[in-house]
Scaffold this motif. Structure first.
Motif, PDB file in Angstrom:
ATOM      1  N   ILE A 141       0.864  -1.191   0.000  1.00 37.00           N
ATOM      2  CA  ILE A 141       0.000   0.000   0.000  1.00 37.00           C
ATOM      3  C   ILE A 141       0.900   1.241   0.000  1.00 37.00           C
ATOM      4  O   ILE A 141       1.541   1.558   0.989  1.00 37.00           O
ATOM      5  CB  ILE A 141      -0.935   0.024   1.226  1.00 37.00           C
ATOM      6  N   ASN A 142       0.953   1.933  -1.123  1.00 41.28           N
ATOM      7  CA  ASN A 142       1.799   3.125  -1.206  1.00 41.28           C
ATOM      8  C   ASN A 142       1.088   4.321  -1.823  1.00 41.28           C
ATOM      9  O   ASN A 142       1.715   5.320  -2.154  1.00 41.28           O
ATOM     10  CB  ASN A 142       3.081   2.805  -2.001  1.00 41.28           C
ATOM     11  N   ASP A 143      -0.229   4.203  -1.944  1.00 35.16           N
ATOM     12  CA  ASP A 143      -1.034   5.264  -2.556  1.00 35.16           C
ATOM     13  C   ASP A 143      -2.263   5.513  -1.685  1.00 35.16           C
ATOM     14  O   ASP A 143      -3.009   4.578  -1.386  1.00 35.16           O
ATOM     15  CB  ASP A 143      -1.458   4.806  -3.960  1.00 35.16           C
ATOM     16  N   PRO A 144      -2.493   6.762  -1.255  1.00 31.86           N
ATOM     17  CA  PRO A 144      -3.669   7.056  -0.416  1.00 31.86           C
ATOM     18  C   PRO A 144      -4.990   6.611  -1.048  1.00 31.86           C
ATOM     19  O   PRO A 144      -5.921   6.231  -0.348  1.00 31.86           O
ATOM     20  CB  PRO A 144      -3.623   8.581  -0.272  1.00 31.86           C
ATOM     21  N   ALA A 145      -5.065   6.624  -2.381  1.00 30.97           N
ATOM     22  CA  ALA A 145      -6.295   6.205  -3.061  1.00 30.97           C
ATOM     23  C   ALA A 145      -6.584   4.731  -2.796  1.00 30.97           C
ATOM     24  O   ALA A 145      -7.741   4.301  -2.788  1.00 30.97           O
ATOM     25  CB  ALA A 145      -6.176   6.457  -4.564  1.00 30.97           C
ATOM     26  N   LEU A 192      -9.195  12.795  -0.163  1.00 30.02           N
ATOM     27  CA  LEU A 192      -9.910  11.847  -1.033  1.00 30.02           C
ATOM     28  C   LEU A 192     -11.174  11.330  -0.351  1.00 30.02           C
ATOM     29  O   LEU A 192     -12.221  11.175  -0.979  1.00 30.02           O
ATOM     30  CB  LEU A 192      -8.991  10.669  -1.385  1.00 30.02           C
ATOM     31  N   GLN A 193     -11.080  11.067   0.967  1.00 31.87           N
ATOM     32  CA  GLN A 193     -12.225  10.545   1.690  1.00 31.87           C
ATOM     33  C   GLN A 193     -13.352  11.570   1.814  1.00 31.87           C
ATOM     34  O   GLN A 193     -14.522  11.197   1.936  1.00 31.87           O
ATOM     35  CB  GLN A 193     -11.783  10.090   3.103  1.00 31.87           C
ATOM     36  N   ASN A 194     -12.989  12.844   1.784  1.00 34.98           N
ATOM     37  CA  ASN A 194     -13.980  13.909   1.966  1.00 34.98           C
ATOM     38  C   ASN A 194     -14.609  14.371   0.664  1.00 34.98           C
ATOM     39  O   ASN A 194     -15.450  15.281   0.652  1.00 34.98           O
ATOM     40  CB  ASN A 194     -13.336  15.111   2.676  1.00 34.98           C
ATOM     41  N   ARG A 195     -14.201  13.785  -0.444  1.00 30.35           N
ATOM     42  CA  ARG A 195     -14.790  14.180  -1.730  1.00 30.35           C
ATOM     43  C   ARG A 195     -16.236  13.742  -1.858  1.00 30.35           C
ATOM     44  O   ARG A 195     -16.607  12.687  -1.372  1.00 30.35           O
ATOM     45  CB  ARG A 195     -13.969  13.573  -2.883  1.00 30.35           C
ATOM     46  N   PHE A 200       0.837  11.692   3.349  1.00 30.75           N
ATOM     47  CA  PHE A 200      -0.024  10.582   2.953  1.00 30.75           C
ATOM     48  C   PHE A 200      -1.404  10.733   3.595  1.00 30.75           C
ATOM     49  O   PHE A 200      -2.433  10.612   2.931  1.00 30.75           O
ATOM     50  CB  PHE A 200       0.629   9.272   3.397  1.00 30.75           C
ATOM     51  N   VAL A 201      -1.417  11.030   4.899  1.00 27.77           N
ATOM     52  CA  VAL A 201      -2.679  11.173   5.638  1.00 27.77           C
ATOM     53  C   VAL A 201      -3.467  12.365   5.112  1.00 27.77           C
ATOM     54  O   VAL A 201      -4.696  12.294   4.943  1.00 27.77           O
ATOM     55  CB  VAL A 201      -2.404  11.317   7.147  1.00 27.77           C
ATOM     56  N   SER A 202      -2.784  13.463   4.827  1.00 27.86           N
ATOM     57  CA  SER A 202      -3.462  14.656   4.314  1.00 27.86           C
ATOM     58  C   SER A 202      -4.151  14.363   2.987  1.00 27.86           C
ATOM     59  O   SER A 202      -5.324  14.712   2.775  1.00 27.86           O
ATOM     60  CB  SER A 202      -2.443  15.786   4.145  1.00 27.86           C
ATOM     61  N   THR A 203      -3.448  13.681   2.088  1.00 27.10           N
ATOM     62  CA  THR A 203      -4.021  13.327   0.782  1.00 27.10           C
ATOM     63  C   THR A 203      -5.169  12.337   0.954  1.00 27.10           C
ATOM     64  O   THR A 203      -6.224  12.469   0.310  1.00 27.10           O
ATOM     65  CB  THR A 203      -2.936  12.714  -0.122  1.00 27.10           C
ATOM     66  N   MET A 204      -4.991  11.361   1.835  1.00 24.91           N
ATOM     67  CA  MET A 204      -6.018  10.353   2.076  1.00 24.91           C
ATOM     68  C   MET A 204      -7.309  11.002   2.573  1.00 24.91           C
ATOM     69  O   MET A 204      -8.411  10.684   2.099  1.00 24.91           O
ATOM     70  CB  MET A 204      -5.522   9.333   3.099  1.00 24.91           C
ATOM     71  N   ARG A 205      -7.175  11.917   3.511  1.00 29.36           N
ATOM     72  CA  ARG A 205      -8.372  12.576   4.062  1.00 29.36           C
ATOM     73  C   ARG A 205      -9.060  13.450   3.040  1.00 29.36           C
ATOM     74  O   ARG A 205     -10.292  13.554   3.024  1.00 29.36           O
ATOM     75  CB  ARG A 205      -7.980  13.364   5.322  1.00 29.36           C
TER      76      ARG A 205
END
Length: 266
Positions: free
Chosen positions: A220-224, A263-266, A256-261
């Motif tokens: 797992i190396n991509d927040p998506a 994406l989750q908030n879209r 990573f966490v910033s990008t992940m969040r």
């Protein structure tokens, strides 16, 4: 390609036998940390203010060699916790991964989140050891344990107040899931060849027994990917090399966490 796992497990039996002669189970049970009440990784993975990520501290691996030899346990693990890690995974195997029990003890002293002892557990002694050094969770690897051994070792861990993560990477290994296994991790990395197949988690997710928290591991190396895996039913994500491979693992985790969040908030 030689079977790396078989080599590690064979060495582990020899190593444990030697450690038993140096420090008895009775001595381990007298360690200050042995009496502490453990933290629940299952609970932390479900906390809304956490990320679901179990972030790993790992110096090296048999397949990649040295990953990062320039950072300290304190630097990395406190940053993981600060930026929302639900738990920590600390390698304690020395010969193949460059880890030590002291790494986990240091992580414990600096962080108030659950810690997984990442090692190749083949003996009750290692579980007592895990408790004595401050671990909250142990890893059992289905690939190198019979079903009866998983049941015995997970029950032993449960009786010490530890949670159990059983790692599988084939459907047939799900038959080894027993009552006191709390979490089932699907390893995307083949432990025989160390090659990564990311689809493994999604294929096995629906087949994991009900009531067991699902954890995706390795590759797992991509927040998506986290978003995709959450949609497949996973609540935990064990990530090691991706952060440790960076010059600044703490900064890499934060980004990573910033990008992940986002994406989750879209």
């Amino acid at each position: 390609m030689k079977n790396i796992l078989a080599e590690i497990v064979a060495h582990k039996h020899t190593e444990v036998a030697a450690r038993k002669k140096v420090r008895s189970t009775t001595e381990l049970e007298q360690a200050p940390m042995f009496g502490r009440e453990g933290l629940s990784l299952c609970q932390f993975l479900r906390m809304p203010d956490k990320t679901g990520i179990i972030a790993e501290f790992k110096r090296r691996s048999p397949s990649k060699g040295l990953i990062n030899g320039n950072v300290t346990v304190q630097q990395v693990t406190t940053a993981y916790t600060r930026y929302g890690a639900s738990g920590l995974s600390v390698l304690t195997d020395e010969k193949f991964f460059g880890g030590t029990s002291d790494d986990l003890q240091q992580a414990r002293s600096y962080n108030q989140v659950p810690i997984l002892r990442k090692d190749f557990i083949v003996d009750e002694y290692q579980i007592v050891e895990a408790k004595a050094i401050g671990a909250d969770v142990i890893l059992l690897i289905a690939e190198c344990l019979e079903a009866a051994e998983v049941k015995h070792l997970s029950t032993f861990a449960h009786n010490l107040g530890l949670e159990v993560l059983l790692e599988v990477h084939s459907e047939s290994q799900l038959e080894k899931v027993s009552e006191h296994v709390n979490l089932v991790g699907v390893n995307n990395r083949d432990l025989i060849t160390f090659q990564v197949d990311f689809n493994r988690s999604c294929e096995l997710a629906p087949k994991i027994p009900a009531g067991k928290l699902k954890v995706a591991e390795s590759g797992i190396n991509d927040p998506a990917a986290i978003v995709t895996l959450q949609q497949a039913g996973f609540e935990g994500f064990l990530i090691g090399e991706h952060f440790m491979r960076q010059e600044d693992p703490a900064r890499a985790f934060e980004q990573f966490v910033s990008t992940m969040r986002s994406l989750q908030n879209r």
